[in-house]
Write a protein that holds these residues in place. Structure first.
Motif, short mmCIF file in Angstrom:
data_model
loop_
_atom_site.label_atom_id
_atom_site.label_comp_id
_atom_site.label_asym_id
_atom_site.label_seq_id
_atom_site.Cartn_x
_atom_site.Cartn_y
_atom_site.Cartn_z
N GLY A 135 50.72 -4.07 -5.35
CA GLY A 135 50.21 -3.02 -4.47
C GLY A 135 51.17 -2.83 -3.31
N THR A 136 50.78 -2.01 -2.35
CA THR A 136 51.61 -1.88 -1.15
C THR A 136 51.14 -2.95 -0.17
OG1 THR A 136 51.83 0.48 -1.54
CG2 THR A 136 52.42 -0.33 0.64
N VAL A 137 52.05 -3.84 0.15
CA VAL A 137 51.70 -5.03 0.92
C VAL A 137 52.43 -4.97 2.26
CG1 VAL A 137 51.63 -7.55 0.88
CG2 VAL A 137 51.51 -6.27 -1.27
N ASP A 138 51.73 -5.41 3.29
CA ASP A 138 52.26 -5.33 4.65
C ASP A 138 53.33 -6.41 4.87
OD1 ASP A 138 52.67 -4.83 7.29
OD2 ASP A 138 50.72 -5.57 7.96
N THR A 139 54.55 -6.07 4.44
CA THR A 139 55.69 -6.98 4.63
C THR A 139 56.86 -6.13 5.15
OG1 THR A 139 56.63 -6.58 2.44
CG2 THR A 139 55.01 -8.36 2.61
N SER A 140 57.97 -6.79 5.43
CA SER A 140 59.14 -6.06 5.93
C SER A 140 59.64 -5.07 4.88
CB SER A 140 60.25 -7.03 6.32
OG SER A 140 60.58 -7.83 5.21
N LEU A 141 59.41 -5.38 3.60
CA LEU A 141 59.89 -4.49 2.53
C LEU A 141 59.23 -3.11 2.60
CD1 LEU A 141 60.70 -5.39 -1.10
CD2 LEU A 141 59.06 -3.55 -0.70
N SER A 142 57.93 -3.09 2.87
CA SER A 142 57.20 -1.81 2.86
C SER A 142 57.15 -1.16 4.24
CB SER A 142 55.77 -2.02 2.36
OG SER A 142 55.03 -2.75 3.31
N GLU A 143 57.54 -1.90 5.28
CA GLU A 143 57.32 -1.46 6.66
C GLU A 143 57.79 -0.01 6.94
OE1 GLU A 143 59.40 -1.14 9.56
OE2 GLU A 143 57.59 -0.79 10.75
N PRO A 144 58.99 0.40 6.50
CA PRO A 144 59.43 1.77 6.82
C PRO A 144 58.63 2.86 6.10
CG PRO A 144 61.28 0.38 6.11
CD PRO A 144 60.03 -0.36 5.79
N PHE A 145 57.81 2.48 5.11
CA PHE A 145 57.12 3.47 4.28
C PHE A 145 55.60 3.42 4.47
CE2 PHE A 145 60.89 1.67 2.33
CZ PHE A 145 61.71 2.78 2.33
N GLN A 146 55.14 2.59 5.40
CA GLN A 146 53.70 2.38 5.53
C GLN A 146 52.96 3.58 6.11
OE1 GLN A 146 53.05 -1.26 7.68
NE2 GLN A 146 53.94 -2.55 6.08
N HIS A 147 53.69 4.50 6.77
CA HIS A 147 53.01 5.65 7.36
C HIS A 147 52.39 6.55 6.29
CE1 HIS A 147 57.27 6.73 6.75
NE2 HIS A 147 56.79 7.90 6.38
N ASN A 148 52.87 6.45 5.04
CA ASN A 148 52.32 7.25 3.94
C ASN A 148 51.11 6.60 3.29
OD1 ASN A 148 54.36 9.20 4.06
ND2 ASN A 148 55.74 7.92 2.84
N VAL A 149 50.74 5.41 3.73
CA VAL A 149 49.74 4.62 3.02
C VAL A 149 48.44 4.58 3.81
CG1 VAL A 149 49.28 2.33 2.04
CG2 VAL A 149 51.62 3.19 2.13
N LYS A 150 47.32 4.86 3.11
CA LYS A 150 46.02 4.76 3.77
C LYS A 150 45.76 3.30 4.14
CE LYS A 150 43.98 8.52 1.12
NZ LYS A 150 43.32 8.80 -0.14
N PRO A 151 45.11 3.06 5.29
CA PRO A 151 44.92 1.67 5.75
C PRO A 151 44.27 0.78 4.69
CG PRO A 151 44.21 3.22 7.44
CD PRO A 151 44.58 4.05 6.24
N GLU A 152 43.30 1.34 3.95
CA GLU A 152 42.62 0.49 2.95
C GLU A 152 43.50 0.19 1.74
OE1 GLU A 152 41.79 3.54 3.83
OE2 GLU A 152 41.26 4.80 2.12
#
Ligand SMILES: NC(=O)c1ccc[n+]([C@@H]2O[C@H](COP(=O)([O-])OP(=O)(O)OC[C@H]3O[C@@H](n4cnc5c(N)ncnc54)[C@H](OP(=O)(O)O)[C@@H]3O)[C@@H](O)[C@H]2O)c1
Length: 170
Positions: A116-133
């Protein structure tokens, strides 16, 4: 016995090169593609090579952290050429190794896991596209992975599963 290979890169520095996922064909660069394949495909393949000799004869698992974007059949939006292709190559390496594990380490299940999309440094620049849940903690996806391990059967290996234990198409 369980071995979990978590290595992967999307935008880190590799061998002095700052990786940036490609948005269009013009962004493709030889050195960047090589770096993606080195980290996301080749290093996990070397794990597979060495692990086959040491896996327990009891029910065991080898997991490689893959990604849904490495699914060839699920690729509808394109982009991220190097990351996608190197994860697709990882999946193929796991599938190919599974044939040999079936002879040499019969009790070992191989799993390509999409966390899934996991809150790590890898996904950090792309997290704005992801719903919080839909942005998972590392603890959550690790727990989901551990729960999935108990469901694996080496006769059905290899698997490509997501965090919800749903099959991802290759
Ligand atoms: N986060 C997500 O949303 C997401 C989504 C789908 C798939 N994944 C996959 O999940 C796995 C874990 O990612 P993560 O989110 O935990 O990212 P992360 O925090 O950036 O961790 C990546 C891991 O790979 C290692 N690594 C990266 N480049 C390396 C290199 N050149 N040589 C050796 N080791 C290297 C890192 O080691 P160091 O700690 O020593 O740097 C770290 O252990 C990856 O395979 C990733 O592709 C993540």
């Amino acid at each position: 016995m369980t071995a979990i290979c978590t290595i992967g890169t999307l935008h880190s520095r590799v061998d002095g090169l700052e990786l940036a996922p490609e948005k269009k064909l013009e962004d493709l660069q030889q050195q960047q593609l090589q770096a993606y394949f080195k980290v996301n495909s080749i290093i996990p393949a070397l794990w597979l090579k060495h692990l086959v000799r040491v896996m327990s004869p009891n029910p065991s698992q080898v997991v490689c952290l893959s990604a849904r974007v490495g699914s060839i059949s699920d690729n509808r939006i394109g982009g991220w050429y190097g990351y996608r292709a190197s994860k697709a190559a990882l999946n193929m390496l796991v599938k190919t190794a599974a044939v040999e594990y079936g002879r040499r380490a019969k009790s070992t299940s191989l799993l390509c896991y999409h966390p899934g999309t996991v809150d790590t440094s890898l996904s950090e620049p792309f997290q704005h596209n992801v719903k919080p849940e839909k942005l998972f903690t590392p603890e959550f996806t690790a727990q989901q992975l551990i729960a999935a391990l108990a469901t694996l059967d080496s006769d059905q290996s290899p698997y490509f599963l997501d965090w919800g234990h749903k099959v991802v198409s290759w």
